[in-house]
Write an enzyme that holds these catalytic residues in place. Structure first.
Site, PDB file in Angstrom:
ATOM      1  N   TYR A 182     -32.094 -56.338 -33.311  1.00  0.00           N
ATOM      2  CA  TYR A 182     -32.299 -56.938 -31.996  1.00  0.00           C
ATOM      3  C   TYR A 182     -33.741 -57.450 -31.865  1.00  0.00           C
ATOM      4  O   TYR A 182     -34.010 -58.366 -31.103  1.00  0.00           O
ATOM      5  CB  TYR A 182     -32.070 -55.895 -30.887  1.00  0.00           C
ATOM      6  CG  TYR A 182     -30.630 -55.625 -30.521  1.00  0.00           C
ATOM      7  CD1 TYR A 182     -29.561 -56.031 -31.315  1.00  0.00           C
ATOM      8  CD2 TYR A 182     -30.337 -54.930 -29.350  1.00  0.00           C
ATOM      9  CE1 TYR A 182     -28.249 -55.751 -30.955  1.00  0.00           C
ATOM     10  CE2 TYR A 182     -29.037 -54.651 -28.980  1.00  0.00           C
ATOM     11  CZ  TYR A 182     -27.990 -55.060 -29.778  1.00  0.00           C
ATOM     12  OH  TYR A 182     -26.699 -54.774 -29.408  1.00  0.00           O
ATOM     13  N   GLY A 183     -34.646 -56.820 -32.600  1.00  0.00           N
ATOM     14  CA  GLY A 183     -36.079 -57.085 -32.409  1.00  0.00           C
ATOM     15  C   GLY A 183     -36.522 -58.484 -32.780  1.00  0.00           C
ATOM     16  O   GLY A 183     -37.614 -58.906 -32.422  1.00  0.00           O
TER      17      GLY A 183
ATOM     18  N   ASN B  51     -35.688 -49.640 -27.598  1.00  0.00           N
ATOM     19  CA  ASN B  51     -36.782 -50.163 -26.780  1.00  0.00           C
ATOM     20  C   ASN B  51     -36.651 -51.663 -26.555  1.00  0.00           C
ATOM     21  O   ASN B  51     -36.986 -52.173 -25.488  1.00  0.00           O
ATOM     22  CB  ASN B  51     -38.124 -49.867 -27.450  1.00  0.00           C
ATOM     23  CG  ASN B  51     -38.488 -48.408 -27.381  1.00  0.00           C
ATOM     24  OD1 ASN B  51     -39.078 -47.953 -26.424  1.00  0.00           O
ATOM     25  ND2 ASN B  51     -38.113 -47.656 -28.411  1.00  0.00           N
ATOM     26  N   THR B  52     -36.179 -52.368 -27.581  1.00  0.00           N
ATOM     27  CA  THR B  52     -36.049 -53.813 -27.468  1.00  0.00           C
ATOM     28  C   THR B  52     -35.072 -54.157 -26.344  1.00  0.00           C
ATOM     29  O   THR B  52     -35.351 -55.007 -25.491  1.00  0.00           O
ATOM     30  CB  THR B  52     -35.549 -54.404 -28.800  1.00  0.00           C
ATOM     31  OG1 THR B  52     -36.386 -53.923 -29.852  1.00  0.00           O
ATOM     32  CG2 THR B  52     -35.567 -55.908 -28.786  1.00  0.00           C
TER      33      THR B  52
ATOM     34  N   GLU C 273     -33.412 -48.714 -41.556  1.00  0.00           N
ATOM     35  CA  GLU C 273     -31.983 -49.016 -41.714  1.00  0.00           C
ATOM     36  C   GLU C 273     -31.560 -48.930 -43.181  1.00  0.00           C
ATOM     37  O   GLU C 273     -30.384 -48.797 -43.494  1.00  0.00           O
ATOM     38  CB  GLU C 273     -31.652 -50.403 -41.145  1.00  0.00           C
ATOM     39  CG  GLU C 273     -31.518 -50.438 -39.635  1.00  0.00           C
ATOM     40  CD  GLU C 273     -30.259 -49.745 -39.084  1.00  0.00           C
ATOM     41  OE1 GLU C 273     -29.245 -49.674 -39.799  1.00  0.00           O
ATOM     42  OE2 GLU C 273     -30.318 -49.274 -37.932  1.00  0.00           O
TER      43      GLU C 273
ATOM     44  N   THR D 219     -37.017 -47.015 -31.511  1.00  0.00           N
ATOM     45  CA  THR D 219     -36.348 -45.744 -31.812  1.00  0.00           C
ATOM     46  C   THR D 219     -36.046 -45.579 -33.302  1.00  0.00           C
ATOM     47  O   THR D 219     -35.643 -44.501 -33.737  1.00  0.00           O
ATOM     48  CB  THR D 219     -35.062 -45.601 -30.982  1.00  0.00           C
ATOM     49  OG1 THR D 219     -34.234 -46.752 -31.204  1.00  0.00           O
ATOM     50  CG2 THR D 219     -35.392 -45.487 -29.505  1.00  0.00           C
ATOM     51  N   HIS D 220     -36.228 -46.641 -34.080  1.00  0.00           N
ATOM     52  CA  HIS D 220     -36.080 -46.500 -35.533  1.00  0.00           C
ATOM     53  C   HIS D 220     -37.294 -45.837 -36.189  1.00  0.00           C
ATOM     54  O   HIS D 220     -37.193 -45.360 -37.318  1.00  0.00           O
ATOM     55  CB  HIS D 220     -35.899 -47.874 -36.186  1.00  0.00           C
ATOM     56  CG  HIS D 220     -34.497 -48.412 -36.110  1.00  0.00           C
ATOM     57  ND1 HIS D 220     -33.957 -48.913 -34.945  1.00  0.00           N
ATOM     58  CD2 HIS D 220     -33.539 -48.534 -37.054  1.00  0.00           C
ATOM     59  CE1 HIS D 220     -32.719 -49.326 -35.186  1.00  0.00           C
ATOM     60  NE2 HIS D 220     -32.443 -49.111 -36.458  1.00  0.00           N
TER      61      HIS D 220
HETATM   62  N1  DGL Z   1     -34.220 -49.484 -32.324  1.00  0.00           N
HETATM   63  C1  DGL Z   1     -34.620 -50.705 -31.679  1.00  0.00           C
HETATM   64  C2  DGL Z   1     -35.796 -50.451 -30.741  1.00  0.00           C
HETATM   65  O1  DGL Z   1     -35.997 -49.330 -30.307  1.00  0.00           O
HETATM   66  C3  DGL Z   1     -34.974 -51.883 -32.535  1.00  0.00           C
HETATM   67  C4  DGL Z   1     -34.326 -52.179 -33.812  1.00  0.00           C
HETATM   68  C5  DGL Z   1     -33.931 -53.632 -33.960  1.00  0.00           C
HETATM   69  O2  DGL Z   1     -34.802 -54.502 -34.158  1.00  0.00           O
HETATM   70  O3  DGL Z   1     -32.737 -53.855 -33.849  1.00  0.00           O
HETATM   71  O4  DGL Z   1     -36.502 -51.367 -30.393  1.00  0.00           O
END
Ligand code: DGL
Length: 271
Positions: free
Chosen positions: A43-44, A75-76, A154, A186-187
């Site tokens: 998502y980032g 967070n994203t 990942e 969170t990763h």
């Molecule tokens: N785990 C997601 C976060 O906390 C981001 C990972 C992603 O880029 O998908 O921002």
């Protein structure tokens, strides 16, 4: 009356499992449905409009499981989608990890000089900086986009020379006056040991424990705690939008051996 419905939790992938672990510990009577949108991660690297759309779809998918609350463990997604998800699902309680992460950073920092490590989208939007400065207006916030950390996590690659090189790439030259580093994705907590070596005596915080405490408070205010009794087994239902075996394998680095392959169900937004 006790509300025994599950709590929905979502992330783009396995990262939110770091938050889920804290939720399980803090809310022992509750059960959960965890969704990893593995088909569309990361998502980032996406635009805010896309992340908001994906987040609304994740929340709608979780509603199929009759969840009583939604925790956005990304967070994203939390940085752009909390208002839209809250509005779409009112009066369901919706909580993002970003404000709790900001609260953890402010609590840990003596100097008010804080670095935020997060995805490109989270840093570009400036939401962490706003959340930290809302709590401590004198804080100085340095945002560092570290997208390769998501790829490493990942991949299940959490230590060794490649990780160390990527950590150096992002963190070399970090202002020595910064006393607190918040893992604003969170990763990232699975990389904490490698980050610790690079960050020396600085405090490293993340949003997991403060999110769990905030969710407990939110459920209590909504009269939605399960309160006592045995939660149904299994306590967590795991859903992924692609690659269930991969999700389970990599997820074990975050969540431990309880995450066996057969526990992850493949789901589709189309229903
Ligand atoms: N785990 C997601 C976060 O906390 C981001 C990972 C992603 O880029 O998908 O921002």
């Amino acid at each position: 009356m006790a509300d025994r419905r599950p709590i929905g939790v979502f992330d783009s992938g396995v990262g939110g499992l770091t938050v889920l672990a804290a939720l399980l510990a803090r809310l022992p009577d509750e059960c959960f449905v965890y969704l990893g949108d593995t088909a569309r991660l990361p998502y980032g690297a996406k635009t805010p409009a896309t992340v908001e759309r994906y987040s609304l779809q994740c929340a709608a998918l979780l509603r199929r499981y009759d969840v009583k609350a939604i925790a956005i463990a990304c967070n994203t997604a939390a940085s752009v989608a909390v208002p839209a998800v809250t509005q779409a699902h009112a009066p369901l309680p919706v909580l993002g990890v970003l404000e709790p992460g900001a609260a953890a950073a402010v609590a840990a920092s003596a100097s008010g000089r804080i670095a935020v490590l997060a995805t490109e989208a989270t840093i570009a939007g400036g939401a962490y900086e706003r959340a930290i400065r809302a709590l401590d207006p004198r804080a100085t916030v340095t945002g560092l986009a570290c997208p390769l950390f998501v790829a490493l996590a990942e991949e299940g690659l959490t230590s060794g020379p490649i990780v160390d090189a990527v950590v150096r790439h992002y963190l070399e030259g970090l202002d020595p006056l910064i006393d607190t580093v918040v893992l604003g994705c969170t990763h990232f907590p699975v990389l904490a040991p490698a980050l610790r070596a690079a960050l020396g005596r600085r405090a490293i915080v993340d949003s997991a424990a403060t999110t769990a405490a905030a969710l407990a408070g939110l459920l209590s205010r909504h009269g939605a705690l399960a309160e006592g009794g045995e939660p149904p087994a299994p306590r967590v239902r795991f859903l992924a939008t692609d690659g269930v075996a991969r999700f389970a394998r990599v997820g074990r680095a975050f969540f431990g051996d309880a995450l066996t392959d057969d526990r992850v169900e493949l789901v589709d937004f189309a229903g």
